[in-house]
Design a protein around this motif. Structure first.
Motif, mmCIF file in Angstrom:
data_model
loop_
_atom_site.group_PDB
_atom_site.id
_atom_site.type_symbol
_atom_site.label_atom_id
_atom_site.label_comp_id
_atom_site.label_asym_id
_atom_site.label_seq_id
_atom_site.Cartn_x
_atom_site.Cartn_y
_atom_site.Cartn_z
ATOM 1 N N MET A 1 2.602 -14.215 11.328
ATOM 2 C CA MET A 1 2.295 -14.396 9.914
ATOM 3 C C MET A 1 2.706 -13.166 9.112
ATOM 4 O O MET A 1 2.667 -12.048 9.623
ATOM 5 N N SER A 2 3.065 -13.392 7.868
ATOM 6 C CA SER A 2 3.279 -12.273 6.966
ATOM 7 C C SER A 2 1.949 -11.573 6.717
ATOM 8 O O SER A 2 0.877 -12.098 7.012
ATOM 9 N N VAL A 3 2.018 -10.390 6.150
ATOM 10 C CA VAL A 3 0.803 -9.637 5.844
ATOM 11 C C VAL A 3 -0.092 -10.436 4.898
ATOM 12 O O VAL A 3 -1.316 -10.513 5.091
ATOM 13 N N PHE A 4 0.509 -11.053 3.899
ATOM 14 C CA PHE A 4 -0.297 -11.784 2.925
ATOM 15 C C PHE A 4 -0.935 -13.019 3.557
ATOM 16 O O PHE A 4 -2.116 -13.310 3.347
ATOM 17 N N ALA A 5 -0.151 -13.770 4.356
ATOM 18 C CA ALA A 5 -0.703 -14.944 5.022
ATOM 19 C C ALA A 5 -1.854 -14.552 5.939
ATOM 20 O O ALA A 5 -2.900 -15.217 5.968
ATOM 21 N N ASP A 6 -1.685 -13.465 6.672
ATOM 22 C CA ASP A 6 -2.737 -13.014 7.571
ATOM 23 C C ASP A 6 -3.973 -12.561 6.795
ATOM 24 O O ASP A 6 -5.106 -12.804 7.220
ATOM 25 N N THR A 7 -3.757 -11.927 5.659
ATOM 26 C CA THR A 7 -4.880 -11.494 4.824
ATOM 27 C C THR A 7 -5.707 -12.700 4.370
ATOM 28 O O THR A 7 -6.941 -12.691 4.459
ATOM 29 N N ILE A 8 -5.041 -13.731 3.873
ATOM 30 C CA ILE A 8 -5.743 -14.921 3.392
ATOM 31 C C ILE A 8 -6.444 -15.632 4.545
ATOM 32 O O ILE A 8 -7.593 -16.071 4.430
ATOM 33 N N TYR A 9 -5.769 -15.740 5.677
ATOM 34 C CA TYR A 9 -6.379 -16.380 6.851
ATOM 35 C C TYR A 9 -7.653 -15.658 7.264
ATOM 36 O O TYR A 9 -8.698 -16.286 7.480
ATOM 37 N N ARG A 10 -7.602 -14.347 7.350
ATOM 38 C CA ARG A 10 -8.778 -13.592 7.793
ATOM 39 C C ARG A 10 -9.884 -13.608 6.748
ATOM 40 O O ARG A 10 -11.075 -13.652 7.078
ATOM 41 N N VAL A 408 3.146 -11.813 -4.138
ATOM 42 C CA VAL A 408 3.600 -12.757 -3.123
ATOM 43 C C VAL A 408 5.081 -13.033 -3.356
ATOM 44 O O VAL A 408 5.482 -13.387 -4.464
ATOM 45 N N VAL A 409 5.876 -12.818 -2.323
ATOM 46 C CA VAL A 409 7.255 -13.275 -2.336
ATOM 47 C C VAL A 409 7.275 -14.627 -1.652
ATOM 48 O O VAL A 409 6.824 -14.765 -0.509
ATOM 49 N N GLU A 410 7.723 -15.650 -2.348
ATOM 50 C CA GLU A 410 7.741 -16.992 -1.776
ATOM 51 C C GLU A 410 8.526 -16.963 -0.469
ATOM 52 O O GLU A 410 9.673 -16.492 -0.428
ATOM 53 N N PRO A 411 7.933 -17.418 0.648
ATOM 54 C CA PRO A 411 8.613 -17.328 1.944
ATOM 55 C C PRO A 411 10.002 -17.945 1.954
ATOM 56 O O PRO A 411 10.929 -17.393 2.548
ATOM 57 N N TYR A 505 11.711 -11.628 -8.797
ATOM 58 C CA TYR A 505 11.792 -11.431 -7.345
ATOM 59 C C TYR A 505 11.859 -9.944 -7.002
ATOM 60 O O TYR A 505 11.186 -9.476 -6.081
ATOM 61 N N ALA A 506 12.637 -9.213 -7.762
ATOM 62 C CA ALA A 506 12.807 -7.792 -7.473
ATOM 63 C C ALA A 506 11.514 -7.002 -7.670
ATOM 64 O O ALA A 506 11.298 -5.978 -7.007
ATOM 65 N N GLU A 507 10.638 -7.464 -8.580
ATOM 66 C CA GLU A 507 9.388 -6.748 -8.828
ATOM 67 C C GLU A 507 8.452 -6.819 -7.628
ATOM 68 O O GLU A 507 7.780 -5.845 -7.277
ATOM 69 N N ALA A 508 8.398 -7.982 -6.995
ATOM 70 C CA ALA A 508 7.454 -8.170 -5.888
ATOM 71 C C ALA A 508 8.035 -7.786 -4.538
ATOM 72 O O ALA A 508 7.292 -7.408 -3.629
ATOM 73 N N ASN A 509 9.341 -7.892 -4.385
ATOM 74 C CA ASN A 509 9.958 -7.668 -3.082
ATOM 75 C C ASN A 509 9.672 -6.248 -2.584
ATOM 76 O O ASN A 509 9.959 -5.264 -3.259
ATOM 77 N N GLY A 510 9.051 -6.169 -1.412
ATOM 78 C CA GLY A 510 8.713 -4.868 -0.833
ATOM 79 C C GLY A 510 7.283 -4.442 -1.066
ATOM 80 O O GLY A 510 6.810 -3.468 -0.470
ATOM 81 N N TRP A 511 6.541 -5.156 -1.948
ATOM 82 C CA TRP A 511 5.162 -4.753 -2.251
ATOM 83 C C TRP A 511 4.142 -5.803 -1.803
ATOM 84 O O TRP A 511 2.978 -5.726 -2.190
ATOM 85 N N GLU A 512 4.574 -6.737 -0.952
ATOM 86 C CA GLU A 512 3.637 -7.722 -0.435
ATOM 87 C C GLU A 512 2.597 -7.017 0.445
ATOM 88 O O GLU A 512 2.904 -6.074 1.157
ATOM 89 N N GLY A 513 1.368 -7.519 0.350
ATOM 90 C CA GLY A 513 0.313 -6.991 1.211
ATOM 91 C C GLY A 513 -0.578 -5.973 0.553
ATOM 92 O O GLY A 513 -1.690 -5.729 1.017
ATOM 93 N N TYR A 514 -0.122 -5.335 -0.518
ATOM 94 C CA TYR A 514 -0.977 -4.409 -1.251
ATOM 95 C C TYR A 514 -1.964 -5.219 -2.092
ATOM 96 O O TYR A 514 -1.590 -6.181 -2.752
ATOM 97 N N GLU A 515 -3.190 -4.810 -2.076
ATOM 98 C CA GLU A 515 -4.243 -5.539 -2.781
ATOM 99 C C GLU A 515 -4.693 -4.715 -3.980
ATOM 100 O O GLU A 515 -5.011 -3.538 -3.842
ATOM 101 N N TYR A 516 -4.726 -5.367 -5.130
ATOM 102 C CA TYR A 516 -5.097 -4.699 -6.367
ATOM 103 C C TYR A 516 -6.372 -5.315 -6.915
ATOM 104 O O TYR A 516 -6.532 -6.538 -6.913
ATOM 105 N N GLU A 517 -7.254 -4.471 -7.383
ATOM 106 C CA GLU A 517 -8.481 -4.952 -8.007
ATOM 107 C C GLU A 517 -8.311 -4.889 -9.516
ATOM 108 O O GLU A 517 -7.903 -3.865 -10.075
ATOM 109 N N GLU A 518 -8.631 -6.006 -10.185
ATOM 110 C CA GLU A 518 -8.511 -6.041 -11.636
ATOM 111 C C GLU A 518 -9.705 -5.339 -12.268
ATOM 112 O O GLU A 518 -10.854 -5.618 -11.934
ATOM 113 N N VAL A 519 -9.417 -4.436 -13.175
ATOM 114 C CA VAL A 519 -10.473 -3.712 -13.889
ATOM 115 C C VAL A 519 -10.166 -3.844 -15.368
ATOM 116 O O VAL A 519 -9.250 -3.210 -15.878
#
Length: 532
Positions: A1-10, A408-411, A505-519
């Motif tokens: 799984m990608s980092v994001f998929a694994d994050t959501i699964y867990r 999320v980069v669309e798989p 696409y270029a904005e998200a590519n390479g930054w999948e998996g980082y989690e940001y909290e909205e404030v």
């Protein structure tokens, strides 16, 4: 799984110490073991390979002491104070066990109608809808998941025009929603639909019909609302489906009977090698869902009575858009896809065969395409029938009491990019937004193979940016409506705090998996590493 998929699964489904293959085994053994043990190993492998992914309640609850693995409840409510109170009992019980609820309110008298027994006047169906919405606001499923609720009202009801406009929030409320997604607004936790039946289409098309003008007003006011504020949608129950107007929260399961329940799992189409494997996966997945009707607990006794009678299955598909894109096919009808859908439609015969083998009632219907939001993320494919939403996007989600997001980069976009294909050439919800008939016509075509409904949201540009007029859209839609079971639109930005926002696409590519909290209106990087 990608980092994001694994994050959501867990975050959503994994029990302590589990990895995905462990979850696959837990679910297969718990659900199928007592009834069809000879299929457990094969089903475990299918889930492990993500060729079939059971609905989220299966992943979450299978093997637990309270194993309610069937999900959303389909309800109606009668016109008495006892039935109002009973609905709140059923709604509360359902929501607190993790089920969503869909309720049809058409049997209630209109606002202002006399109440003979108690004196005074009725507050009408909209008041009860808001009571259910507020129950959902305060019942957090699993501590982090908002309750899923749907409300339907027939086109002929006297309160239909107020219903159509009840989510047209003021600018002040919209602004507060943008700043704080949790700010309460009228019916903000409920999806709403105008229910259309055969009588509607007779009245709409016949100028001499007594209700022609009423049908026209209902239709055009709803279309205007769809293109501006996103809701209501249309729920369509005509022909052989007449009277089957009860819906689950996402509207893909339909029923005539109060206290019915949905039962979901989806085949990941891009992971299927061809017709032969498709046939085997359809068989196993159908058998799995049938076992689920025997294994699952229910939130209250009446549900079990209806389930035993109907035993509805909701075998769905996800990744349809990816399957097409990986073959350089446009988003639309396709002969090769039709072959697989024909195999998919054999689930009815398969369900009857296994029901006879197990000595239980035969399922009334067996196929429904649910939205599969988090499940599609776990399967790393596109959701249900939906086109690729965008090649990259930000996804908002609730974690505890705080809202977070991840890029999320669309798989499919990533895989095509790796193959040297420009992701910008992929059909996406954004690129198709200016051609809504293409989306609607494809949904109508796929509906031929689905005996329940298809939950699909037609993404559109913001109202002020739409290149088509309200009359043009409405005239297009009315041609296709009888071939659909429902339709929902989402003009971009029409709801405050929308969960998905397209980014380049270029904005998200390479930054999948980082989690940001909205404030507030800014952000904080909850992972401790701020990549942007």
């Amino acid at each position: 799984m990608s980092v994001f998929a694994d994050t959501i699964y867990r975050q959503k489904y994994a029990q302590e110490g589990e990895n995905w293959p462990d979850t696959a085994r837990r679910v297969a053994e718990a659900v199928m073991g007592p009834y069809l043990p000879e299929l457990v190993e094969e089903m475990t492998q299918l889930i492990t390979d993500r060729k079939f992914v059971p609905g989220g309640r299966y992943l979450y609850a299978a093997g637990k002491p309270f194993h309610q693995v069937q999900n959303c409840l389909l309800m109606k409510v009668g016109d008495s104070r006892e039935e109002w109170a009973d609905l709140m009992r059923r709604v509360t019980s359902g929501l607190m066990t993790g089920a969503g609820v869909g309720v049809v309110y058409s049997d209630l008298r209109e606002n202002g109608a006399p109440v003979k027994g108690m004196g005074g006047t009725s507050t009408g169906p909209l008041a009860l809808m808001e009571m259910v919405n507020e129950a959902g606001r305060h019942i957090m499923q699993g501590g982090s998941r908002r309750s899923a609720i749907w409300a339907g009202l027939h086109w002929w009801h006297p309160d239909i025009f107020e219903f159509i406009g009840m989510k047209n929030w003021s600018d002040a409320v919209r602004n507060l929603k943008e700043k704080d997604f949790n700010f309460p607004a009228r019916m903000d936790g409920t999806n709403i639909s105008v229910i259309l039946d055969d009588a509607f289409f007779e009245a709409f098309h016949n100028p001499d019909h007594l209700l022609h003008e009423h049908a026209q007003l209902v239709y055009w006011q709803t279309v205007t609302a769809m293109l501006t504020t996103a809701e209501p949608g249309f729920s369509v129950d005509v022909g052989e489906n007449a009277g089957e107007h009860l819906r689950n929260a996402c509207t893909e399961i339909t029923s005539r009977d109060d206290n019915d329940i949905c039962n979901l799992g989806s085949i990941t189409l891009p992971r299927i090698s061809g017709p032969e494997e498709m046939a085997r996966v359809v068989e196993l997945a159908t058998a799995f869902l049938l076992c689920g009707t025997l294994y699952s607990l229910t939130p209250y006794a009446e549900v079990d009575v209806t389930r035993t009678k109907n035993r509805r299955l909701g075998l769905g598909l996800m990744g349809v858009a990816e399957w097409l894109a990986m073959r350089s096919k446009p988003y639309g009808p396709d002969p090769e896809l039709a072959e697989l859908l024909t195999i998919y439609a054999t689930s009815t015969e398969i369900a009857h065969r296994y029901a006879d083998q197990l000595g239980v009632s035969r399922p009334i219907k067996t196929r429904a395409m649910a939205p599969t939001g988090t499940l599609a993320i776990i399967a790393e494919t596109t959701s249900s029938l939906e086109p690729v939403f965008a090649t990259a996007y930000k996804r908002r989600y609730l974690k505890g009491e705080d809202w977070h997001y991840q890029y999320v980069v669309e798989p499919i976009a990533a895989r095509l990019a790796e193959a040297g294909i420009d992701p910008d050439t992929i059909d996406t919800a954004y690129s198709l937004a200016e051609d809504p008939e293409r989306r609607i016509a494809f949904q109508a075509w796929v509906q031929r193979f689905v005996d329940h409904g298809i939950s699909s949201t037609l993404n559109l540009p913001a109202f002020e940016k739409q290149s088509f007029s309200i009359p043009a859209f409405g005239n297009m839609l009315i041609k296709h409506l009888p071939d659909l079971r429902g339709v929902t639109c989402y003009p971009d930005g029409s709801r405050g705090g929308q969960p998905l926002t397209a980014v380049p696409y270029a904005e998200a590519n390479g930054w999948e998996g980082y989690e940001y909290e909205e404030v507030g209106s800014g952000q904080a990087c909850a992972s401790g590493v701020c990549g942007v």
